[in-house]
Design an enzyme around this catalytic site. Structure first.
Site, PDB file in Angstrom:
ATOM      1  N   THR A  15       0.807  -1.093   0.144  1.00 23.49           N
ATOM      2  CA  THR A  15       0.184  -0.040   0.170  1.00 23.49           C
ATOM      3  C   THR A  15       0.792   1.154  -0.033  1.00 23.49           C
ATOM      4  O   THR A  15       2.077   1.058   0.389  1.00 23.49           O
ATOM      5  CB  THR A  15      -0.976   0.078   1.187  1.00 23.49           C
ATOM      6  OG1 THR A  15       0.019  -0.257   2.439  1.00 23.49           O
ATOM      7  CG2 THR A  15      -2.014  -0.950   1.119  1.00 23.49           C
ATOM      8  N   ILE A  48      11.680   7.909  21.639  1.00 22.28           N
ATOM      9  CA  ILE A  48       9.967   8.369  21.593  1.00 22.28           C
ATOM     10  C   ILE A  48       9.387   6.948  21.151  1.00 22.28           C
ATOM     11  O   ILE A  48       8.315   6.506  21.724  1.00 22.28           O
ATOM     12  CB  ILE A  48       9.625   9.154  20.433  1.00 22.28           C
ATOM     13  CG1 ILE A  48      10.118  10.524  20.706  1.00 22.28           C
ATOM     14  CG2 ILE A  48       8.458   9.280  20.066  1.00 22.28           C
ATOM     15  CD1 ILE A  48      10.309  11.790  20.096  1.00 22.28           C
ATOM     16  N   HIS A  52      -9.865  30.851  28.133  1.00 22.71           N
ATOM     17  CA  HIS A  52      -9.694  30.197  29.377  1.00 22.71           C
ATOM     18  C   HIS A  52     -10.992  29.218  29.826  1.00 22.71           C
ATOM     19  O   HIS A  52     -12.085  29.991  29.255  1.00 22.71           O
ATOM     20  CB  HIS A  52      -9.700  31.437  30.448  1.00 22.71           C
ATOM     21  CG  HIS A  52      -9.786  31.016  31.947  1.00 22.71           C
ATOM     22  ND1 HIS A  52      -8.540  30.532  32.572  1.00 22.71           N
ATOM     23  CD2 HIS A  52     -10.780  30.880  32.919  1.00 22.71           C
ATOM     24  CE1 HIS A  52      -9.028  30.051  33.857  1.00 22.71           C
ATOM     25  NE2 HIS A  52     -10.335  30.353  33.743  1.00 22.71           N
TER      26      HIS A  52
END
Ligand code: FAD
Length: 467
Positions: free
Chosen positions: A40, A184, A445
């Site tokens: 793919t 990571i 906020h």
């Protein structure tokens, strides 16, 4: 002479570098051929990287959050995990995106040639598929052949020892798992496997996890996962692995090495990636490949052979999808005759761990190394209303400024959604914002995003109220 197929632009490899290059070149009116060895399109990122890992991390997040809610009065009970369905979910996510790419290639009349390509000359590539060879010739070529996991020579060939691709297959959840490499990729997969029930140990040679990020940012993640993992062994390495019937016996060496060998059910090797430069017969096209397999390019992404360009993991660090895709646009535009350059001020990095870690521009570590005079504004999330309301106050947002101009030169965030937050700091760096620009920008906020404005206010010394 023209081969079986000729392209004005031939792109070798269809990862985020390759498919984006092909699409941009086609959009610029060129006739494009895209060569891909896999089944793919999408390369590592879509098939066995960024996307499947994030689909599994989403599952992990839901499991962890549901468990956490038990402390706040809402209990869901033990999760029932149907691994086949989890796998199907991940495959569905990947499949939808790769099909989408195939459609986009078709729409643009990009001709996809399936098979493994190797250069046979300065304007030709032979593509092998099931013993059949197709010759593809080109006026211009973009090499986007990516990278693969480093294979450690001392690891025995055993199906319980996997790399990131094997881990993403999610065949089973082991009782115990050793993650080799605290970078990571290793830590993201550790996050997934722990949530699904494995007992995790991590071994890392450096003195901190995710060595590229600043120590104060990483410390927050470390403290958070320390309680959840069996062991985090820093400044330690694996020297031997013996595969026995009842488990994998691992010998360690270094500062935090266990005295005796330790048995694990599974090992994930995630110690880095090597570029695929040496596998392309690039020398037949005259393209220089360095001893590690990287291809050197100039700021227009041209190799030493001007009509052959290279992009993505194969040209160097950081090996990240968004770097590859941005380079791809420049490469296609350069071929189209535009005077474009790849010269970004910064490239963000994100670890999609729990909590997430994200950084962009200079780290403090780098600022020190370069002798930059800098100042820091750090906003701890204990003072964030939004962080409190989701019971995740361990995070922090740090901005790094040039001491004289007050321009932002870097930033690091640790906490939930850090990856979604880092973009604003990247924009600020690219636009040359100073601390006042960020501090005066009204952030909504209560959001985690507000923490960026607050960090700038803290640096400016004008932070009077905590949200
Ligand atoms: P690749 O994606 O490596 O694609 C290269 C393609 O070329 C492959 O499809 C390969 O089959 C094909 N190919 C190679 N040689 C040939 C040949 N000779 N003939 C034909 N085809 C060939 N990056 C991020 O930015 N964010 C993330 O969250 C992230 N997560 C990741 C998670 C994991 C587990 C891994 C392994 C990587 C992750 N990355 C992530 C890194 C990211 O996947 C890569 O940086 C990115 O895929 C590089 O793109 P590329 O176009 O250079 O090459």
């Amino acid at each position: 002479s023209k081969g079986d197929i000729h392209g004005q632009v031939v792109v070798l490899g269809s990862g985020p570098g390759g498919y984006n290059a092909a699409f941009r070149a086609a959009d610029l009116g060129m006739n494009v051929v895209l060569i891909e060895a896999g089944d793919t399109l999408g390369g590592v990122c879509l098939n066995v990287g960024c996307i499947p890992s994030k689909a599994l991390l989403h599952c992990a997040k839901v499991i962890d959050e549901a468990a956490e809610m038990g402390h706040h009065g809402i209990s869901f009970g033990e999760p029932k995990i149907d691994l086949d369905k989890v796998r199907k979910y991940k495959e569905g996510v990947v499949g939808g995106l790769t099909k989408g790419l195939a459609g986009m290639a078709k729409m643009r009349k990009v001709q996809v040639v399936s098979g493994y390509g190797k250069f046979t000359g300065s304007n030709s590539i032979a593509v092998e598929k099931d013993g059949k060879t197709t010759t593809v010739t080109f006026d211009h070529c973009i090499i986007a052949a990516g990278s693969r996991p480093v294979a450690l020579p001392f690891l025995p060939d055993d199906k319980r020892i996997v790399d990131s691709t094997g881990a993403l297959e999610l065949k089973e959840i082991p009782k115990t798992m050793l993650v080799l490499g605290g970078g990571i990729i290793g830590l993201e997969m550790a996050t997934v496997y722990r949530a699904l029930g494995a007992k995790i140990s991590v071994v890392e040679m450096a003195d901190q996890l995710i060595p590229a990020a600043d120590a104060d940012i990483v410390k927050v993640l470390h403290k958070f996962v320390e309680k959840k993992y069996e062991a985090i062994m820093l400044e330690t390495k694996v020297t031997k692995v013996e595969a026995k019937k009842d488990g994998l016996y691992v010998t360690f060496e270094g500062k935090n090495a266990p005295k005796t060998e330790v048995k694990y059910d599974m090992i994930l090797s995630a110690v880095g990636r090597v570029p695929n430069g040496k596998l392309l017969d690039a020398e037949k096209a005259g393209v220089k490949v360095d001893e590690r397999g990287f291809i050197n390019v100039d700021k227009q992404l041209r190799t030493n052979v001007p009509h052959i360009l290279a992009i993505g993991d194969i040209i160097g660090q950081p090996m990240l999808a968004h770097k590859a895709s941005k380079e791809s646009h420049v490469a296609a535009e350069v071929i189209a005759g535009k005077k474009h350059y790849f010269d970004p001020m910064c490239i963000p990095s994100v670890a999609y761990t729990d909590p997430e870690i994200a950084w962009v521009g200079l780290t403090e570590k780098e600022a020190k190394q370069k002798g930059v005079e800098y100042g820091v504004g750090t906003f701890p999330w204990v003072a964030s209303g939004r962080a409190a309301s989701v019971a995740r106050t361990e995070g922090m947002t740090k901005l790094i400024f040039d001491k004289n101009s007050h321009r932002v030169i870097g930033g690091g965030i640790v906490g939930v959604n850090a990856g979604e937050l880092i973009g604003e700091i990247g924009l600020a760096i690219e636009m040359g914002c100073d601390a006042e620009d960020i501090a005066l920008t009204i952030h909504p906020h209560p959001t985690l995003n507000e923490s960026i404005g607050c960090a700038a206010e803290i640096f400016e010394g004008v932070c009077t109220e905590m949200p």
